[in-house]
Design a protein around this motif. Structure first.
Motif, short mmCIF file in Angstrom:
data_model
loop_
_atom_site.label_atom_id
_atom_site.label_comp_id
_atom_site.label_asym_id
_atom_site.label_seq_id
_atom_site.Cartn_x
_atom_site.Cartn_y
_atom_site.Cartn_z
N VAL A 6 1.05 -1.34 0.04
CA VAL A 6 -0.12 0.08 -0.04
C VAL A 6 0.80 1.14 0.00
O VAL A 6 1.63 1.45 0.98
N THR A 14 -5.73 4.41 5.67
CA THR A 14 -4.58 3.57 4.83
C THR A 14 -4.25 2.35 5.99
O THR A 14 -3.92 1.34 5.28
N GLU A 17 -6.30 -0.59 4.90
CA GLU A 17 -6.00 -1.00 3.75
C GLU A 17 -5.07 -2.12 4.00
O GLU A 17 -5.32 -3.37 3.50
N THR A 28 1.78 -7.93 3.13
CA THR A 28 1.48 -6.60 2.92
C THR A 28 2.45 -5.77 3.74
O THR A 28 3.00 -6.02 4.67
N VAL A 46 -1.25 -0.99 -4.08
CA VAL A 46 -2.72 -0.46 -3.84
C VAL A 46 -2.31 1.24 -3.42
O VAL A 46 -1.31 1.57 -2.64
N SER A 48 -3.34 4.39 -2.01
CA SER A 48 -4.23 4.69 -0.76
C SER A 48 -5.07 5.82 -1.32
O SER A 48 -4.70 6.81 -2.08
N ILE A 72 -7.48 3.50 -4.75
CA ILE A 72 -8.83 3.63 -3.88
C ILE A 72 -8.96 5.18 -3.58
O ILE A 72 -8.11 6.00 -3.15
N HIS A 161 -14.09 3.16 -0.33
CA HIS A 161 -13.28 2.75 0.47
C HIS A 161 -13.67 0.93 0.92
O HIS A 161 -14.46 0.86 2.04
N GLU A 163 -12.16 -0.99 2.29
CA GLU A 163 -11.20 -1.33 3.57
C GLU A 163 -12.08 -1.17 4.93
O GLU A 163 -11.97 -1.75 5.98
N PHE A 174 -10.96 -6.92 -2.26
CA PHE A 174 -9.52 -7.12 -2.13
C PHE A 174 -9.09 -8.62 -2.63
O PHE A 174 -7.99 -8.83 -3.20
#
Length: 185
Positions: A6, A14, A17, A28, A46, A48, A72, A161, A163, A174
């Protein structure tokens, strides 16, 4: 194990995510948007959300990293801006619960969410014109372009969003992005 990094554009969600990716079994990490792409080893990126497109740092450089990219909110706007689309103020404004209609059931990112899904989104700014090569894949009553894809270049964006807990089926989105990253190998 699949690794998706990310790129932090200063968004308030963030960290969520990164956690959402971790929850679906992805390795990640979160890097600042000043991090050079050649310092990041990942199967996917990703971009953010965040407060200002002018504070995108090196986010645009990640579009040339030869791995799938999911933008995103602000991340989607950065992708659109980098490829010649238009970004402008939304008429609706701040965060809200929105019903999104999926336009393309075959899209690898959002197609499985068809025919519609409830999401948490901000429309203070939004993509107002698609860049060349991109298809609109979702829309809503408050935003003409809720999601976009260029499957040829593995570039995807959502205004909402996935997340946050208020978004239905965010984990599925995701997981779809993870599948895109894994099929790109």
């Amino acid at each position: 194990m699949t690794t998706i990094v990310v790129v932090d554009n200063g968004g308030q969600f963030t960290h969520l995510e990164g956690r959402a990716l971790d929850d679906i079994g992805v390795e990640t990490g979160i890097v600042g948007n000043s991090t050079p792409p050649d310092e990041v080893d990942a199967d996917g990126i990703v971009l953010s959300g965040g407060p200002e497109i002018d504070e995108r740092g090196r986010s645009g450089e990640y579009l040339d990293a030869d791995v799938p990219v999911l933008g995103i909110c602000l991340g989607m706007q950065i992708i659109a801006d980098e490829y010649g689309g238009a970004v402008g103020a939304g008429e609706y404004g701040g965060y809200a619960d929105v019903t999104v209609d999926i336009d393309d059931e075959t899209d690898p990112l959002v197609g499985s969410l068809a025919p519609e899904t409830r999401v948490w989104a901000s429309h203070a700014d939004q993509v107002t014109a698609l860049p060349d090569g991109f298809d609109r894949t979702a829309t809503s009553d408050v935003c003409g372009i809720e999601a976009m894809s260029d499957a040829e270049r593995d570039l995807y964006g959502v205004q909402w969003h996935p997340e946050v807990a208020h978004t239905e089926r965010g984990e599925e989105l995701f997981a779809n992005f993870r599948a895109i990253c894994e099929s790109d190998d």
